[in-house]
Design a protein around this motif. Structure first.
Motif, PDB file in Angstrom:
ATOM      1  N   MET A   1      39.512  32.319  38.616  1.00  0.00           N
ATOM      2  CA  MET A   1      39.196  32.901  37.256  1.00  0.00           C
ATOM      3  C   MET A   1      38.627  34.269  37.230  1.00  0.00           C
ATOM      4  O   MET A   1      39.244  35.193  36.761  1.00  0.00           O
ATOM      5  N   ARG A   2      37.350  34.307  37.870  1.00  0.00           N
ATOM      6  CA  ARG A   2      36.688  35.610  37.845  1.00  0.00           C
ATOM      7  C   ARG A   2      37.386  36.472  38.884  1.00  0.00           C
ATOM      8  O   ARG A   2      37.604  37.688  38.652  1.00  0.00           O
ATOM      9  N   SER A   3      37.967  36.075  39.992  1.00  0.00           N
ATOM     10  CA  SER A   3      38.777  36.933  40.919  1.00  0.00           C
ATOM     11  C   SER A   3      40.123  37.519  40.095  1.00  0.00           C
ATOM     12  O   SER A   3      40.326  38.862  40.675  1.00  0.00           O
ATOM     13  N   HIS A   4      40.712  36.647  39.404  1.00  0.00           N
ATOM     14  CA  HIS A   4      41.665  37.089  38.616  1.00  0.00           C
ATOM     15  C   HIS A   4      41.315  38.249  37.603  1.00  0.00           C
ATOM     16  O   HIS A   4      41.910  39.277  37.410  1.00  0.00           O
ATOM     17  N   THR A   5      40.194  38.009  36.989  1.00  0.00           N
ATOM     18  CA  THR A   5      39.936  39.098  36.185  1.00  0.00           C
ATOM     19  C   THR A   5      39.222  40.388  36.766  1.00  0.00           C
ATOM     20  O   THR A   5      39.564  41.423  36.362  1.00  0.00           O
ATOM     21  N   LEU A   6      38.719  40.049  38.042  1.00  0.00           N
ATOM     22  CA  LEU A   6      38.475  41.588  38.861  1.00  0.00           C
ATOM     23  C   LEU A   6      39.860  42.167  39.342  1.00  0.00           C
ATOM     24  O   LEU A   6      39.757  43.458  38.957  1.00  0.00           O
ATOM     25  N   LEU A   7      40.655  41.183  39.757  1.00  0.00           N
ATOM     26  CA  LEU A   7      41.932  41.974  40.052  1.00  0.00           C
ATOM     27  C   LEU A   7      42.743  42.563  38.590  1.00  0.00           C
ATOM     28  O   LEU A   7      43.076  43.780  38.998  1.00  0.00           O
ATOM     29  N   ARG A   8      42.726  42.131  37.662  1.00  0.00           N
ATOM     30  CA  ARG A   8      43.161  42.692  36.377  1.00  0.00           C
ATOM     31  C   ARG A   8      42.189  44.029  36.154  1.00  0.00           C
ATOM     32  O   ARG A   8      42.821  45.029  36.085  1.00  0.00           O
ATOM     33  N   GLY A   9      41.044  44.156  36.311  1.00  0.00           N
ATOM     34  CA  GLY A   9      40.200  45.042  36.243  1.00  0.00           C
ATOM     35  C   GLY A   9      40.451  46.295  37.116  1.00  0.00           C
ATOM     36  O   GLY A   9      40.910  47.567  36.626  1.00  0.00           O
TER      37      GLY A   9
END
Length: 130
Positions: A1-9
């Motif tokens: 989840m965190r890596s997906h959030t970072l990817l979105r950012g």
């Protein structure tokens, strides 16, 4: 989840910078010279953000992403740097059309990142790994 959030950012930042690049280029082509410097600085910033994104695509959760996202995220910093070299050496016959395709690709990547939700089971694996 965190890596997906970072990817979105990172994709959101790159998408905004890509659109800003178009505005600076258009302003320069209209005869205004200060935007050329801003265009250059924005390009350097894009390389830096793409380097961060290259690390992000290698974080846990990458198995839930299409292979093209992994490959694209890893080669983007190099392509952006090459694009900058073309611009700085005034090889505009390549710089401009490649820039158009890069903006399209960056916006597509952002659309993918924001249009998908991370796999809940992958999120639990990331939390355990953290």
């Amino acid at each position: 989840m965190r890596s997906h959030t970072l990817l979105r950012g990172t994709t959101a930042v790159l998408a905004v910078l890509a659109v800003v690049q178009v505005g600076f280029a258009g302003s320069f082509l209209s005869g205004h010279y200060p935007p050329l410097r801003w265009h250059s600085l924005t390009g350097i910033t894009m390389v830096a953000v793409a380097l961060v994104q290259a690390v992000v695509v290698l974080l846990p959760g990458r198995r839930d992403r299409p292979r093209s996202i992994l490959v694209g995220g890893l080669i983007l910093p190099f392509v952006l740097a090459a694009q900058g070299a073309l611009g700085m050496t005034r090889i505009l016959g390549l710089h401009v059309p490649i820039g158009v395709f890069m903006v399209i690709g960056t916006l597509r990547l952002a659309a993918w990142a924001w249009g998908t939700t991370p796999n809940p089971s992958a999120s639990k694996a990331e939390e355990v790994a953290a």
